[in-house]
Motif scaffolding. Structure first.
Motif, PDB file in Angstrom:
ATOM      1  N   TYR A 380       0.806  -1.210   0.000  1.00  0.00           N
ATOM      2  CA  TYR A 380       0.000   0.000   0.000  1.00  0.00           C
ATOM      3  C   TYR A 380       0.851   1.277   0.000  1.00  0.00           C
ATOM      4  O   TYR A 380       0.420   2.292  -0.549  1.00  0.00           O
ATOM      5  CB  TYR A 380      -0.990  -0.033   1.171  1.00  0.00           C
ATOM      6  CG  TYR A 380      -2.105  -1.034   0.891  1.00  0.00           C
ATOM      7  CD1 TYR A 380      -3.074  -0.764  -0.067  1.00  0.00           C
ATOM      8  CD2 TYR A 380      -2.125  -2.263   1.530  1.00  0.00           C
ATOM      9  CE1 TYR A 380      -4.058  -1.692  -0.358  1.00  0.00           C
ATOM     10  CE2 TYR A 380      -3.106  -3.205   1.241  1.00  0.00           C
ATOM     11  CZ  TYR A 380      -4.074  -2.905   0.288  1.00  0.00           C
ATOM     12  OH  TYR A 380      -5.039  -3.835  -0.023  1.00  0.00           O
ATOM     13  N   ASP A 382       3.487   1.502  -1.769  1.00  0.00           N
ATOM     14  CA  ASP A 382       3.827   1.585  -3.192  1.00  0.00           C
ATOM     15  C   ASP A 382       2.625   1.943  -4.048  1.00  0.00           C
ATOM     16  O   ASP A 382       2.683   2.871  -4.858  1.00  0.00           O
ATOM     17  CB  ASP A 382       4.429   0.255  -3.645  1.00  0.00           C
ATOM     18  CG  ASP A 382       4.837   0.288  -5.113  1.00  0.00           C
ATOM     19  OD1 ASP A 382       5.676   1.137  -5.481  1.00  0.00           O
ATOM     20  OD2 ASP A 382       4.316  -0.533  -5.893  1.00  0.00           O
ATOM     21  N   SER A 383       1.513   1.233  -3.875  1.00  0.00           N
ATOM     22  CA  SER A 383       0.365   1.423  -4.763  1.00  0.00           C
ATOM     23  C   SER A 383      -0.325   2.767  -4.545  1.00  0.00           C
ATOM     24  O   SER A 383      -0.870   3.355  -5.490  1.00  0.00           O
ATOM     25  CB  SER A 383      -0.652   0.290  -4.578  1.00  0.00           C
ATOM     26  OG  SER A 383      -1.183   0.289  -3.268  1.00  0.00           O
ATOM     27  N   LEU A 384      -0.300   3.292  -3.309  1.00  0.00           N
ATOM     28  CA  LEU A 384      -0.930   4.575  -3.027  1.00  0.00           C
ATOM     29  C   LEU A 384       0.060   5.736  -3.085  1.00  0.00           C
ATOM     30  O   LEU A 384      -0.310   6.880  -2.841  1.00  0.00           O
ATOM     31  CB  LEU A 384      -1.608   4.536  -1.656  1.00  0.00           C
ATOM     32  CG  LEU A 384      -2.798   3.581  -1.520  1.00  0.00           C
ATOM     33  CD1 LEU A 384      -3.303   3.553  -0.089  1.00  0.00           C
ATOM     34  CD2 LEU A 384      -3.923   3.977  -2.460  1.00  0.00           C
ATOM     35  N   LYS A 385       1.338   5.424  -3.386  1.00  0.00           N
ATOM     36  CA  LYS A 385       2.379   6.450  -3.482  1.00  0.00           C
ATOM     37  C   LYS A 385       2.462   7.288  -2.197  1.00  0.00           C
ATOM     38  O   LYS A 385       2.481   8.526  -2.224  1.00  0.00           O
ATOM     39  CB  LYS A 385       2.150   7.356  -4.701  1.00  0.00           C
ATOM     40  CG  LYS A 385       2.210   6.645  -6.043  1.00  0.00           C
ATOM     41  CD  LYS A 385       2.047   7.633  -7.189  1.00  0.00           C
ATOM     42  CE  LYS A 385       2.209   6.959  -8.540  1.00  0.00           C
ATOM     43  NZ  LYS A 385       1.121   6.004  -8.832  1.00  0.00           N
ATOM     44  N   ILE A 386       2.505   6.579  -1.064  1.00  0.00           N
ATOM     45  CA  ILE A 386       2.619   7.253   0.225  1.00  0.00           C
ATOM     46  C   ILE A 386       4.061   7.739   0.409  1.00  0.00           C
ATOM     47  O   ILE A 386       4.998   6.944   0.367  1.00  0.00           O
ATOM     48  CB  ILE A 386       2.222   6.310   1.378  1.00  0.00           C
ATOM     49  CG1 ILE A 386       0.738   5.914   1.245  1.00  0.00           C
ATOM     50  CG2 ILE A 386       2.474   6.965   2.733  1.00  0.00           C
ATOM     51  CD1 ILE A 386       0.315   4.815   2.191  1.00  0.00           C
ATOM     52  N   LYS A 387       4.221   9.046   0.593  1.00  0.00           N
ATOM     53  CA  LYS A 387       5.549   9.631   0.745  1.00  0.00           C
ATOM     54  C   LYS A 387       5.882   9.752   2.233  1.00  0.00           C
ATOM     55  O   LYS A 387       5.305  10.567   2.947  1.00  0.00           O
ATOM     56  CB  LYS A 387       5.608  11.003   0.074  1.00  0.00           C
ATOM     57  CG  LYS A 387       5.403  10.954  -1.432  1.00  0.00           C
ATOM     58  CD  LYS A 387       5.374  12.351  -2.027  1.00  0.00           C
ATOM     59  CE  LYS A 387       5.101  12.305  -3.531  1.00  0.00           C
ATOM     60  NZ  LYS A 387       4.980  13.660  -4.116  1.00  0.00           N
ATOM     61  N   ASN A 402      -0.812  12.549   2.511  1.00  0.00           N
ATOM     62  CA  ASN A 402      -0.230  11.243   2.809  1.00  0.00           C
ATOM     63  C   ASN A 402      -0.887  10.591   4.020  1.00  0.00           C
ATOM     64  O   ASN A 402      -1.022   9.361   4.084  1.00  0.00           O
ATOM     65  CB  ASN A 402       1.283  11.381   3.008  1.00  0.00           C
ATOM     66  CG  ASN A 402       2.009  11.561   1.691  1.00  0.00           C
ATOM     67  OD1 ASN A 402       1.984  10.684   0.833  1.00  0.00           O
ATOM     68  ND2 ASN A 402       2.642  12.702   1.503  1.00  0.00           N
ATOM     69  N   LYS A 405      -3.916   8.979   2.617  1.00  0.00           N
ATOM     70  CA  LYS A 405      -3.588   7.753   1.890  1.00  0.00           C
ATOM     71  C   LYS A 405      -3.327   6.593   2.850  1.00  0.00           C
ATOM     72  O   LYS A 405      -3.691   5.444   2.565  1.00  0.00           O
ATOM     73  CB  LYS A 405      -2.357   7.983   1.001  1.00  0.00           C
ATOM     74  CG  LYS A 405      -2.602   8.886  -0.190  1.00  0.00           C
ATOM     75  CD  LYS A 405      -1.296   9.045  -0.963  1.00  0.00           C
ATOM     76  CE  LYS A 405      -1.377  10.088  -2.041  1.00  0.00           C
ATOM     77  NZ  LYS A 405      -0.085  10.251  -2.739  1.00  0.00           N
ATOM     78  N   ASN A 431      -2.605  17.238  -6.213  1.00  0.00           N
ATOM     79  CA  ASN A 431      -1.978  16.017  -6.703  1.00  0.00           C
ATOM     80  C   ASN A 431      -2.426  14.806  -5.899  1.00  0.00           C
ATOM     81  O   ASN A 431      -2.688  13.726  -6.453  1.00  0.00           O
ATOM     82  CB  ASN A 431      -0.456  16.147  -6.657  1.00  0.00           C
ATOM     83  CG  ASN A 431       0.227  15.196  -7.619  1.00  0.00           C
ATOM     84  OD1 ASN A 431      -0.230  15.001  -8.749  1.00  0.00           O
ATOM     85  ND2 ASN A 431       1.313  14.595  -7.186  1.00  0.00           N
ATOM     86  N   GLU A 435      -4.464  11.413  -7.210  1.00  0.00           N
ATOM     87  CA  GLU A 435      -4.045  10.033  -6.952  1.00  0.00           C
ATOM     88  C   GLU A 435      -5.123   9.248  -6.206  1.00  0.00           C
ATOM     89  O   GLU A 435      -5.319   8.059  -6.457  1.00  0.00           O
ATOM     90  CB  GLU A 435      -2.730  10.038  -6.166  1.00  0.00           C
ATOM     91  CG  GLU A 435      -1.545  10.540  -7.003  1.00  0.00           C
ATOM     92  CD  GLU A 435      -0.282  10.744  -6.188  1.00  0.00           C
ATOM     93  OE1 GLU A 435      -0.366  10.731  -4.938  1.00  0.00           O
ATOM     94  OE2 GLU A 435       0.794  10.911  -6.800  1.00  0.00           O
ATOM     95  N   THR A 439      -7.207   5.864  -7.486  1.00  0.00           N
ATOM     96  CA  THR A 439      -7.403   4.667  -6.656  1.00  0.00           C
ATOM     97  C   THR A 439      -8.880   4.304  -6.582  1.00  0.00           C
ATOM     98  O   THR A 439      -9.252   3.129  -6.733  1.00  0.00           O
ATOM     99  CB  THR A 439      -6.852   4.908  -5.238  1.00  0.00           C
ATOM    100  OG1 THR A 439      -5.449   5.170  -5.324  1.00  0.00           O
ATOM    101  CG2 THR A 439      -7.081   3.698  -4.351  1.00  0.00           C
TER     102      THR A 439
END
Length: 498
Positions: A380, A382-387, A402, A405, A431, A435, A439
């Motif tokens: 998750y 990776d797939s949700l692009k959590i920074k 974030n 997410k 942004n 995202e 999802t």
């Protein structure tokens, strides 16, 4: 406008060698509303904390009415006429409005005690000067969020503040309360007060601001006159690319899709006779004014709030969840409205929050398998692009987008058949919204039934197959996506038609 009251030149600020601000320029004119726009983590809050004396810049200069100043603390910021109204209300709830306005600068009586009579009278004069309808002797805990924000504005102006910063001031306000806030802002402009306005809501910026400055990754991108730009240009400046198809949606054929969840004549003390159904692969929107009862309906379906009448039918059989865990085990998940109060454990890690609801998938007998848990976390993130610098960092240290997410990932990890999203993009940047929309679209394509509660009508119109409109605890209309407009939704939400 015309006279420059504030200039920030080449402002740099780093933390542990990493620049949060790398040379920001910003100016503010007398009587101007200047919007500050950028993604979560772009540096807006850091810049405002430098202006407010909370942080000291590594480099750069600040000029107030042409004179260079050094702002080393909050009192010095106030002495320079700067007042900051933070997104989180910082009033003392068990004190009165008057006591909050004069906290730390109390009016002394003859016996060196606080003269409450003069304090209340002076506070009432200050409140009346801005046209605010609040009693000075009322306790803050009895006020609405909108009224508390009005008190914050009065307090900021009362320090002879002529430079006011408003950070996401409408994030928790109803449409009517937003209009009241805008009236206050217009009144402040007439009094030559200058305002820095931070918001992610484009429609607000185009209504209220004179100029917009965009920052990205701690760097200055550019400034535009609001009348000479458009949302597409500002979004491109924010994210560094064109988001031409901002609302990502591939519509499914729902004609023969099975019904995942049906609610029949649901009622409680807060709503009554609510009926709707959502099919697999459908995104069903719930619109209405703040306080209409949308969240309460969803919490009752999810088992977080009791209901007295009606039925909930899930996958063809009647259910009556008395606690959320029953709903979760059955395949229903809910992302709550307030991620900080209802969703996240802010003092714990990203990894802890991500797997909080799905540990039953990580079990080896009676013990948690750390390898299975790590797979969920990695997937998750990776797939949700959590920074996040690390999955072991506190989730409180993440940006709003974030954090949202992480909360979404937690519930996706439960592998739900029905996903309830209550204000899924509140307080997140453009942004992150994009995202999250991607999802949601992918989840619908996978056949998950989604209920989306949102106060952002463009989001409802562009992401939903059908829309339920709630007013005063009653579902007053169900509208299809064809020909759907904000005016049509508001006609029902505000009581124009039955």
């Amino acid at each position: 406008m015309g006279q420059t009251v504030l200039e920030m030149k080449g402002i740099k600020k780093s933390f542990s060698g990493v620049y949060a601000l790398s040379g920001i320029d910003f100016s503010l004119e007398q009587g101007e509303v200047h919007a500050l726009l950028g993604e979560n983590g772009a540096g807006k809050s850091t810049l405002i904390k430098v202006l407010g004396g909370i942080y000291q810049p590594d480099e750069g200069s600040i000029f107030i009415r042409g004179k260079e100043v050094r702002i080393r603390n909050v009192p010095e910021a106030r002495a320079n006429g700067i007042g900051i109204i933070h997104q989180e209300i910082v009033l003392v709830p068990y004190l009165t409005v008057a006591q909050n306005l004069f906290l730390g600068r109390e009016i002394a009586g003859p016996m060196k005690t606080v003269d409450m009579g003069k304090t209340i009278d002076r506070a009432q004069e200050m409140i009346a000067a801005l046209g605010v309808d609040i009693r000075a002797d009322e306790y803050v805990e009895n006020l609405t969020i909108a009224q508390q924000q009005m008190v914050e504005i009065v307090k900021a102006v009362s320090f002879n503040g002529d430079i006011i910063v408003m950070d996401e001031p409408t994030s928790s306000l109803s449409n009517e309360e937003v209009e009241q806030l805008f009236e206050i802002i217009h009144r402040l402009k007439e009094q030559n007060v200058s305002i820095i306005y931070i918001s992610h809501r484009m429609e607000e910026l185009f209504r209220i601001s004179d100029r917009v400055t965009v920052i990205r990754d701690g760097a200055y991108v550019g400034t535009r006159k609001t009348s000479e730009t458009n949302p597409a240009e500002l979004v491109a400046m924010m994210v560094g690319r064109d988001l031409s198809n901002f609302y990502a949606r591939d519509y499914n054929d729902l004609e023969h899709a099975p019904v995942a969840l049906e609610v029949k004549n649901l009622g409680s003390s807060l709503f009554h006779d609510v009926s709707f159904k959502v099919r697999k692969g459908e995104i069903l929107g719930f619109a209405g004014l703040v306080g209409a009862g949308r969240s309460e309906i969803m919490e009752s379906v999810f088992g977080a709030r009791p209901y007295t009448d009606g039925k909930v039918i899930y996958q063809g059989r009647e259910v009556h969840f008395t606690e959320p865990m029953e709903a979760i085990r059955s395949g229903i998940a809910m992302v709550p409205e307030d991620r900080k109060k209802q969703g996240l454990v802010l003092g714990n890690s990203v990894s802890f929050n991500l797997t909080l609801a799905s540990l039953h998938f990580c079990m080896n007998g009676i013990a948690v398998s750390e390898s299975k848990r790590a797979q969920i976390i990695d997937h998750y993130v990776d797939s949700l692009k959590i920074k996040a610098a690390s999955v072991d960092m506190e989730v409180a240290g993440l940006s709003g987008g974030n954090q949202q997410k992480v909360l979404l990932g937690r519930w996706l990890a439960t592998k739900p058949e029905v996903l309830i999203l209550d204000e899924p993009t509140r307080g997140v940047d453009v942004n992150a919204k994009y995202e999250i929309y991607l999802t949601i679209n992918e989840l619908a394509k996978q056949g998950i039934a989604i209920i989306m509660v949102s106060s952002e009508l463009p989001e409802i119109i562009n992401m939903c197959d059908n829309v339920c409109v709630v007013r005063g605890g009653k579902l007053v209309a169900t509208l299809g996506k064809d020909g759907l407009t904000q005016e049509e939704i508001m006609k029902y939400a505000a009581g124009g038609v039955e």
